[in-house]
Design an enzyme around this catalytic site. Sequence first.
Site, PDB file in Angstrom:
ATOM      1  N   HIS A  99     -29.020 -16.939 -22.114  1.00  0.00           N
ATOM      2  CA  HIS A  99     -28.182 -16.470 -21.000  1.00  0.00           C
ATOM      3  C   HIS A  99     -28.077 -14.951 -21.034  1.00  0.00           C
ATOM      4  CE1 HIS A  99     -24.496 -15.126 -23.118  1.00  0.00           C
ATOM      5  NE2 HIS A  99     -24.840 -16.014 -24.016  1.00  0.00           N
ATOM      6  N   CYS A 100     -27.760 -14.380 -19.870  1.00  0.00           N
ATOM      7  CA  CYS A 100     -27.342 -12.980 -19.783  1.00  0.00           C
ATOM      8  C   CYS A 100     -25.934 -12.997 -19.186  1.00  0.00           C
ATOM      9  CB  CYS A 100     -28.320 -12.132 -18.980  1.00  0.00           C
ATOM     10  SG  CYS A 100     -28.594 -12.676 -17.278  1.00  0.00           S
ATOM     11  N   PHE A 101     -25.563 -11.995 -18.393  1.00  0.00           N
ATOM     12  CA  PHE A 101     -24.193 -11.997 -17.883  1.00  0.00           C
ATOM     13  C   PHE A 101     -24.018 -12.928 -16.691  1.00  0.00           C
ATOM     14  CE2 PHE A 101     -20.700 -10.210 -15.267  1.00  0.00           C
ATOM     15  CZ  PHE A 101     -19.661 -10.515 -16.142  1.00  0.00           C
ATOM     16  N   SER A 107     -31.992 -12.334 -18.254  1.00  0.00           N
ATOM     17  CA  SER A 107     -32.356 -13.614 -18.889  1.00  0.00           C
ATOM     18  C   SER A 107     -33.637 -14.175 -18.287  1.00  0.00           C
ATOM     19  CB  SER A 107     -31.213 -14.614 -18.758  1.00  0.00           C
ATOM     20  OG  SER A 107     -30.857 -14.832 -17.416  1.00  0.00           O
ATOM     21  N   TYR A 128     -23.073 -15.817 -18.721  1.00  0.00           N
ATOM     22  CA  TYR A 128     -21.830 -15.692 -19.492  1.00  0.00           C
ATOM     23  C   TYR A 128     -20.608 -15.751 -18.581  1.00  0.00           C
ATOM     24  CZ  TYR A 128     -18.271 -13.745 -22.591  1.00  0.00           C
ATOM     25  OH  TYR A 128     -17.119 -13.549 -23.324  1.00  0.00           O
TER      26      TYR A 128
END
Length: 348
Positions: A99-101, A107, A128
Site C-alpha cells: 500500500h501507499c497513502f 504503490s 493507508y
Amino acid sequence: MVKVIDIEEFFELQICAKLPIIDVRSPIEYNHAHIPNAHNVYLFNDEERKDVGTIYKQAGRREAVLKGLEYVSVRMIDILKSIDNISKEYNSNNRILMHCFRGGMRSESVAWLCSSYGYEVYLLRGGYKRYRNYVLDSFNRDYRLYLLTGRTGSGKTLILNKLKSLGHNVIDLEKIAKHKGSAFGWINEGEQPTQEQFENDLSYELIKYDTNSIIWLEDESLLIGKRAIPKPLFDKMRDAEKIIYLDIPKEYRAEYIVSTYGKYSINDLKESIIKIKKRLGGERLKESLEFLDNGNIYECVLNMLYYYDKAYKLSINEDRLLSIKCENNNFDNIVELILNIYELNFRQ
C-alpha cells in the site's frame, strides 16, 4: 500479477496466509504511523516525495512522473532486494501485500516492478487512508468488555497478564501506550508512540476478537501519559459489562509500587514527584523528597498514596461492580479469587 483488494481481504491474507505488508510511503509518513508489522520500502525518500509533489502541483503529472522516474531508476534494484529479504522471513511464496497513502501511483509503480520481477502483489484499495478509516470504525464496535479497577498500586497490569497466560483475552493499554499511567508511568518506557500509531496498535489488538468475545481491560483515565484512548472505546469502558474492584490495603500497594519503581533512578523518581507538587501540597512534597533522599522509598510511596487515594474516583457503572477484599498482594491468590467470581457471576 497485481490485484487490488479491499481491506478485509487484505488483513485475511496477512493473518491467515501470513503475507508481509510492504509500505511504500516515505520514511516520515511511515515513522509518524503505519499498519502494525508493515515494512517500509519507500519509493521516494522524504525530500524526493516533497520535490515530486511540488512539481506535480506546479507543472503537472507528466513532469512529476519524469522526475519520479529519475529518482527511482537508480534505486530499483535496492527496492527489489529489500522486498526479497523481507519476503524470505515470511515464506510467502512470492506473495506480498502493498500500500501507499491513497492506493495511487506510488504503490502501483512498485507493484508493477515487483510483478515484473515475479511477485504476486495484492494492493490495498484506498491505501493507508482507507486503513485509517477502518481503524477508527473498529472503536465503534460493541465489544464485551470486562474491567479491572482499583487504587494505585493494586497490580492490575500484573493480574491481567496472569489472566492472559491462563487463556483469557486481555488488551494491555499501558503496554501499547508505552506508559504505566501515573506520574511515574514514563520511567523506563522510552518514547510514547504518536497518537495515530497508538490507535493503530490498539485497533490491531481489538480486531483479533469478534464482538462475542470477552475482553479484559484495565480501568484507565482518558489519557495514558499523553495518549488518549479513543472516545468511543473509552465510553464503552465506562459502561463495561462487568467490573471487578480490587480492595487491597495501602501498605501492600506501597510494597508493590516499590518493587516496580524502586529499581529506577532516584533522579527520575524525584522528577516524577515534582510533577505532582501542586496536588501533593508543599509539606507532603517536602516529606516525600526527604524520604527519597534518605533512601526510604517505601515511606515515600506511602506518603504519596495519600494523594493518589484521595484523587481516586470510581467513574464507572457501580451497578455492575463486584468488589474483592484482598488481605494482601498475593497476586496468584487474587487471580484465583477473580476466576472464582468469573465462574460464579459472569459466565453465561
